[in-house]
Design a protein around this motif. Structure first.
Motif, mmCIF file in Angstrom:
data_model
loop_
_atom_site.group_PDB
_atom_site.id
_atom_site.type_symbol
_atom_site.label_atom_id
_atom_site.label_comp_id
_atom_site.label_asym_id
_atom_site.label_seq_id
_atom_site.Cartn_x
_atom_site.Cartn_y
_atom_site.Cartn_z
ATOM 1 N N ASN A 97 27.377 44.760 48.826
ATOM 2 C CA ASN A 97 28.171 43.756 48.895
ATOM 3 C C ASN A 97 28.496 43.109 50.222
ATOM 4 N N PRO A 98 27.946 42.003 50.578
ATOM 5 C CA PRO A 98 28.226 41.737 52.026
ATOM 6 C C PRO A 98 29.915 41.759 52.565
ATOM 7 N N GLU A 99 30.685 41.933 51.626
ATOM 8 C CA GLU A 99 32.030 42.049 52.123
ATOM 9 C C GLU A 99 32.750 43.352 52.407
ATOM 10 N N PHE A 100 31.687 44.352 52.026
ATOM 11 C CA PHE A 100 32.024 45.529 52.189
ATOM 12 C C PHE A 100 31.005 46.524 52.976
ATOM 13 N N ALA A 101 31.357 47.348 53.899
ATOM 14 C CA ALA A 101 30.722 48.450 54.643
ATOM 15 C C ALA A 101 29.501 48.854 53.738
ATOM 16 N N PRO A 102 28.317 49.204 54.165
ATOM 17 C CA PRO A 102 27.389 49.399 53.146
ATOM 18 C C PRO A 102 27.615 51.049 52.750
ATOM 19 N N HIS A 103 27.052 50.959 51.568
ATOM 20 C CA HIS A 103 27.176 52.205 51.031
ATOM 21 C C HIS A 103 25.938 53.091 50.967
ATOM 22 N N GLY A 104 24.710 52.615 50.502
ATOM 23 C CA GLY A 104 23.714 53.078 50.396
ATOM 24 C C GLY A 104 23.307 54.238 49.218
ATOM 25 N N SER A 105 23.930 53.969 48.169
ATOM 26 C CA SER A 105 23.959 55.133 47.085
ATOM 27 C C SER A 105 22.836 54.701 46.172
ATOM 28 N N CYS A 106 22.881 53.200 45.750
ATOM 29 C CA CYS A 106 21.951 53.058 44.652
ATOM 30 C C CYS A 106 20.476 53.027 45.058
ATOM 31 N N ARG A 107 20.128 53.022 46.111
ATOM 32 C CA ARG A 107 18.771 52.799 46.602
ATOM 33 C C ARG A 107 17.788 51.907 46.224
ATOM 34 N N VAL A 108 18.395 50.819 45.613
ATOM 35 C CA VAL A 108 17.567 49.950 45.183
ATOM 36 C C VAL A 108 16.922 48.830 46.454
ATOM 37 N N CYS A 109 17.632 48.921 47.459
ATOM 38 C CA CYS A 109 17.225 47.983 48.733
ATOM 39 C C CYS A 109 16.140 48.607 49.438
ATOM 40 N N LYS A 119 40.658 42.050 43.842
ATOM 41 C CA LYS A 119 39.304 42.277 44.267
ATOM 42 C C LYS A 119 38.464 43.234 43.323
ATOM 43 N N ALA A 120 39.058 44.060 42.941
ATOM 44 C CA ALA A 120 38.430 45.234 42.109
ATOM 45 C C ALA A 120 37.830 44.472 40.696
ATOM 46 N N ALA A 121 38.541 43.554 40.391
ATOM 47 C CA ALA A 121 38.051 42.905 38.998
ATOM 48 C C ALA A 121 36.909 42.014 39.071
ATOM 49 N N GLN A 122 36.670 41.679 40.563
ATOM 50 C CA GLN A 122 35.465 40.796 40.591
ATOM 51 C C GLN A 122 34.328 41.200 41.266
ATOM 52 N N VAL A 123 34.112 42.552 41.498
ATOM 53 C CA VAL A 123 33.213 42.882 42.165
ATOM 54 C C VAL A 123 31.876 43.675 41.211
ATOM 55 N N CYS A 124 32.393 44.050 40.154
ATOM 56 C CA CYS A 124 31.574 44.881 39.324
ATOM 57 C C CYS A 124 30.031 44.253 39.171
ATOM 58 N N PRO A 125 28.935 44.963 39.402
ATOM 59 C CA PRO A 125 27.422 44.244 39.269
ATOM 60 C C PRO A 125 27.204 44.257 37.765
ATOM 61 N N THR A 126 27.927 44.943 37.049
ATOM 62 C CA THR A 126 27.585 45.042 35.459
ATOM 63 C C THR A 126 28.561 44.665 34.559
ATOM 64 N N GLY A 127 28.561 45.105 33.299
ATOM 65 C CA GLY A 127 29.629 44.747 32.289
ATOM 66 C C GLY A 127 30.558 45.865 32.488
ATOM 67 N N ALA A 128 30.682 46.832 33.153
ATOM 68 C CA ALA A 128 31.641 47.741 33.108
ATOM 69 C C ALA A 128 32.963 47.548 33.077
ATOM 70 N N ILE A 129 33.521 46.322 34.151
ATOM 71 C CA ILE A 129 34.793 45.949 34.092
ATOM 72 C C ILE A 129 34.935 44.428 33.300
ATOM 73 N N LEU A 130 35.208 44.375 32.303
ATOM 74 C CA LEU A 130 35.463 43.011 31.664
ATOM 75 C C LEU A 130 36.697 42.420 31.413
ATOM 76 N N THR A 131 36.952 41.160 31.506
ATOM 77 C CA THR A 131 38.174 40.602 31.101
ATOM 78 C C THR A 131 38.464 40.472 29.549
ATOM 79 N N LYS A 132 39.534 40.685 29.168
ATOM 80 C CA LYS A 132 40.020 40.644 27.761
ATOM 81 C C LYS A 132 40.006 39.026 27.253
ATOM 82 N N HIS A 133 40.278 38.973 26.092
ATOM 83 C CA HIS A 133 40.454 37.964 25.354
ATOM 84 C C HIS A 133 39.498 36.622 25.569
ATOM 85 N N ARG A 134 38.381 36.678 26.207
ATOM 86 C CA ARG A 134 37.639 35.907 26.750
ATOM 87 C C ARG A 134 36.227 36.290 26.466
ATOM 88 N N GLY A 135 35.118 35.593 26.034
ATOM 89 C CA GLY A 135 33.993 36.195 25.694
ATOM 90 C C GLY A 135 33.058 35.024 25.469
#
Lengths: 605, 246
Positions: free
Chosen positions: B39-51, B196-212
């Motif tokens: 994520n361009p806002e964070f230091a590189p992590h290099g763990s997923c290996r997709v790139c 910020k932690a609520a906005q960065v998940c690239p999957t559906g692991a962290i979801l907002t309640k009461h909306r869907g």
């Protein structure tokens, strides 16, 4: 005093003994566990408080290392070394024998809390197995009579200090010595040489010597030292990588046992050359039995002016060495993971570049060398680079220590000039019936008899020293499966292809090994292995598929005779998948089970 | 001094500044390299290996490789696509990713990248791990089944929110996301949707309640255009179906 106060006091004392330094976290947790047998959530929280760390950080470290326990453990904790060489020597039978005699299941703690019996990765005693650890102390040459004695000792609650000393005897088994092991070395000679000739001259000798990293990676040692010496930094550090975790290798154990002064001298020399005042030995947890003797060596060196302040009377030549103990994590043999561990963190390899020579321990320039490399450097400082380079091959100068184990008459340590053929080594160790060699450990290469004329050197077969012999009596796939499990256990879990790929590979190997595989599965393993080789973050994952890929190339018949004739076989067992449904419905009658023929019929169109 | 620096990526000249990686330079030049833990806002992590890209013939993570003059970088090749697809398939079998039953479907970066690299089925045998859902928080729910261990929430909470709510624990295949409380429950933390932690998940692991399902399927972030055009879910505004807080 209340129990919680005693806990607080105990932890406070241990933390203070380590100077309250968060970099000592792993050492602190080891010491705390030694006192309390395991690390309860309350214990970990207290440690976090004492060190002013987040509790989650302490738990993260505790959960990462195999020898740290976050669940209760028996007061006697027995871990059988489970390398393939231990298996060749019958460790599985002994493991179950001991469990039966003690009335405990593998991996579980007896109800009275007295004893736990489990397995662990290779403990580096392959030449004197089957081996085990009891409360971290090495046991060698196990057999049933010895286990019978151990059962008595455990049941009588005899303290470890009163167990027979011979149970803990570790032999060096040096079978062949050359310039490193064979020639006398006078303590302090290398340090006198650097004081007399200046660091620049010693570096020149190092360049001339052609010495390369003896851990197996083969990076030019002089280049590392020069890069670190030239790197800007407030402090510089020397780190000796004695985390000898590659299954089948034990030469660093012998060097630390019989040649510790030579290794410490090489480290001190390096400190003088690069301008470091602090050195660390990162000793694998399995070798903790060496700790008292190593501490005694260090103390003696301080007393005779070979360590500490103003070494050999030279004002400003200050250098000391601290020993850190690992806790069961193979990945910490990777130099950047080792540095993380040295800083008290869990051992995940760093992104490189930058490399440790510019950004190492505490982000300062650091030389990390293998035990054998430091020993060789000390000798080179005294005898000269040309002397060292007179042995070996064009690209691999000097000698190499090999750790011989498996199916041979004389397992142990063999020192050869680089360039020796596999065949010569086999003859010398009395391996008359070898069908293959696992060279450089599971991360290295498996070679068959067709390749026994290959040479051991960086140009051909590079190795850190592990050399495991498989005779014709052995099933190569037993080894491959053992290694596949090893990598699943040792993957740090950071990157996707290693974390997931090692498990997928183990499952595929198991599927074929148990007679359920087809040609399709072999191709699957090849594809998966190729992805892991290029995609993983560090050398662990990149080499993890080697045993599978090599054996497919070198021993295709070992795989083929296990294959089913069908083109495809599902990975799941339909009948086993029905078990939960049977339990829920209380069915155990014959009709609730699927028979093989029905499964086959069901698969037909 | 840095104006003339450039490297070649799939035959195109990509300029870069000191300190940029192959990934950030490519991104600045409008070139998409698939990624998940970056994520361009964070230091590189290099763990997923997709790139993973090929830099001068060597496979390396674009996010962790410093850009250097004269590099020859390959990005869109059949070989790399196959490796990336394999890695996506591994992520899909490691957790429990049931797209048809997931609220994030269509706005999920994991799913979008999977489509981008041509993954149509998980291929490998599913691990089916048992991971409980944490619905203890009044505003958010964590479904650990969908966590891919990118550590973006870990980094965001620690480095941006200053709350240090998340961590990854355990080794190897046992590695898992944890919440930094004694109970291990999100409800016991001061986590908030504004984090910020609520906005960065690239999957559906962290979801907002009461909306869907506010945006119907078919009109979601990646339903009409691929991720290479739309960009990361974390960089698109919430009103447009992304996660960026407005």
């Amino acid at each position: 005093m209340a129990e919680s106060d005693i806990l607080t006091q105990t932890i406070h004392e241990i933390v203070q003994r380590h100077g309250g330094a968060p970099t000592r976290l792993l050492q602190i947790l080891r010491d705390v566990q030694d006192r309390l047998t395991w690390l309860s959530p309350e214990t970990m929280d207290r440690v976090a408080e004492e060190l002013d760390l987040s509790p989650i950080k302490v738990r993260g470290v505790a959960e990462f290392y195999s020898f740290l326990y976050t669940a209760p453990r028996g007061s006697y904790d027995v871990l059988f070394s489970d390398n393939i060489t231990d298996r060749m020597l019958g460790n599985r039978e002994l493991l179950h024998y001991l469990c039966d005699r003690l009335g405990v299941h593998v991996g579980e703690t007896r109800a009275d809390g007295r004893v736990t019996v489990g397995t662990t990765s290779c403990t580096g005693m392959c030449d004197q197995g089957p081996a085990a650890l009891v409360n971290g102390h090495a046991l060698t040459r196990l057999d049933k009579p010895r286990l019978d004695r151990i059962v008595e000792l455990v049941n009588r609650q005899t303290p470890l200090t009163e167990w027979p000393r011979e149970f803990f005897e570790v032999a060096s088994n040096i079978r062949r010595a050359d310039i490193l092991l064979g020639r006398h070395f006078a303590d302090g000679a290398a340090l006198r040489a650097v004081l007399k000739r200046r660091p620049e001259a010693i570096l020149e000798e190092m360049v001339k010597s052609g010495l390369r990293g003896q851990g197996g990676a083969g990076f030019k040692s002089a280049a590392k030292w020069i890069s670190c010496r030239n790197a800007p930094g407030e402090e510089k550090y020397v780190v000796c990588n004695a985390d000898e975790g590659e299954p089948g290798t034990f030469k660093d154990r012998v060097l630390m046992q019989d040649f510790a002064d030579l290794v410490f001298e090489g480290m001190t020399l390096c400190g003088r050359v690069i301008g470091a005042r602090q050195g660390f030995v990162y000793l694998r947890g399995e070798y903790r039995y060496l700790l008292p003797s190593l501490q005694a060596h260090l103390q003696r060196r301080r007393e005779v002016g070979l360590l500490g302040s103003d070494i050999l009377g030279e004002p400003g030549f200050d250098f000391d060495i601290d020993i850190h103990l690992g806790a069961g994590a193979y990945v910490c043999g990777e130099e950047s993971a080792l540095i993380e561990s040295l800083e008290g963190k869990h051992g995940v390899p760093r992104i490189r570049p930058p490399f440790p020579t510019t950004h190492g321990y505490l982000n300062q320039p650091t030389v990390v060398n293998n035990v054998e490399t430091f020993a060789a450097a000390a000798k080179i400082a005294v005898e000269g680079g040309a002397w060292f380079a007179s042995r070996g091959t064009a690209e691999s100068k000097g000698t190499k220590l090999l750790s011989l184990s498996g199916d041979c008459e004389r397992p142990g340590i063999y020192e050869y000039p680089f360039g020796v053929t596999v065949r010569r080594v086999l003859e010398d160790c009395g391996a008359r019936d070898a069908q293959g060699i696992q060279m450089a450990g599971p991360a290295g290469h498996m070679i068959s008899a067709r390749q026994f004329d290959r040479r051991i050197c960086f140009e051909d077969l590079a190795t850190g020293g592990s050399f495991m012999v498989f005779s014709h009596r052995r099933d190569i796939l037993d080894g491959v499966r053992n290694f596949a499990h090893f990598f699943v256990h040792e993957s740090c879990g950071f990157c996707t292809p290693c974390r997931v790929g090692t498990s997928l590979l183990r499952d595929l190997v198991t599927k074929v090994h148990t007679g359920h595989g087809t040609r399709y599965d072999l191709e699957e393993m090849r594809k998966l292995g190729r992805i892991m080789q290029v995609a993983c973050h560090c050398g662990l994952g990149q080499t993890a598929p080697n045993p599978v890929l090599d054996s497919l190339d070198q021993f295709p018949e070992a795989w083929e005779r296990r294959l089913r004739s069908t083109a495809f076989e599902p990975a799941f067992d339909l009948d086993a998948a029905l078990e939960q449904a049977r339990q829920l419905t209380g069915r155990s009658d014959p009709d609730a089970y699927l028979r093989e023929e029905e499964l086959m019929l069901g698969a037909m169109p | 001094m840095s104006e003339d620096q450039s490297f070649m990526l799939d035959g195109r000249r990509v300029p870069f500044q000191d300190g940029q990686t192959v990934m950030t330079a490519a991104l600045a030049a409008g070139i998409y390299i698939p990624h998940l833990c970056f994520n361009p806002e964070f230091a590189p992590h290099g763990s997923c290996r997709v790139c993973l890209v090929k830099v001068n013939g060597r496979v390396q993570a674009a996010c962790a490789t410093p850009a250097a003059s004269g590099q020859i970088v390959q990005n869109e090749t059949g070989e790399l696509r196959e490796i990336r697809r394999g890695i996506l398939q591994m992520l899909f079998v490691e957790g429990n990713h049931v797209c048809p039953a997931c609220e994030k479907s269509g706005a999920c970066q994991l799913q979008a990248v999977a489509y981008y690299v041509g993954m149509l089925a998980p291929h490998y045998t599913h691990f089916y791990p048992r991971r409980p859902v944490d619905a203890s928080h009044p505003e958010a729910v964590i479904d650990f089944n969908r966590c891919i261990l990118c550590e973006l929430c870990v980094r965001a909470s620690r480095d941006v929110d200053g709350k240090n709510i998340f961590a990854v624990q355990g080794r190897g295949i046992q590695a898992h996301l944890v919440v930094n409380t004694t109970s291990g429950k999100l409800g016991a933390t001061d986590f908030s949707l504004a984090d910020k932690a609520a906005q960065v998940c690239p999957t559906g692991a962290i979801l907002t309640k009461h909306r869907g399902y506010e945006i119907p399927i078919g009109q979601r972030l990646y339903d009409r255009k691929p991720i290479s055009v739309v960009g990361d879910v974390a960089t698109v505004a919430e009103s447009k179906g992304g996660r960026r807080h407005e």
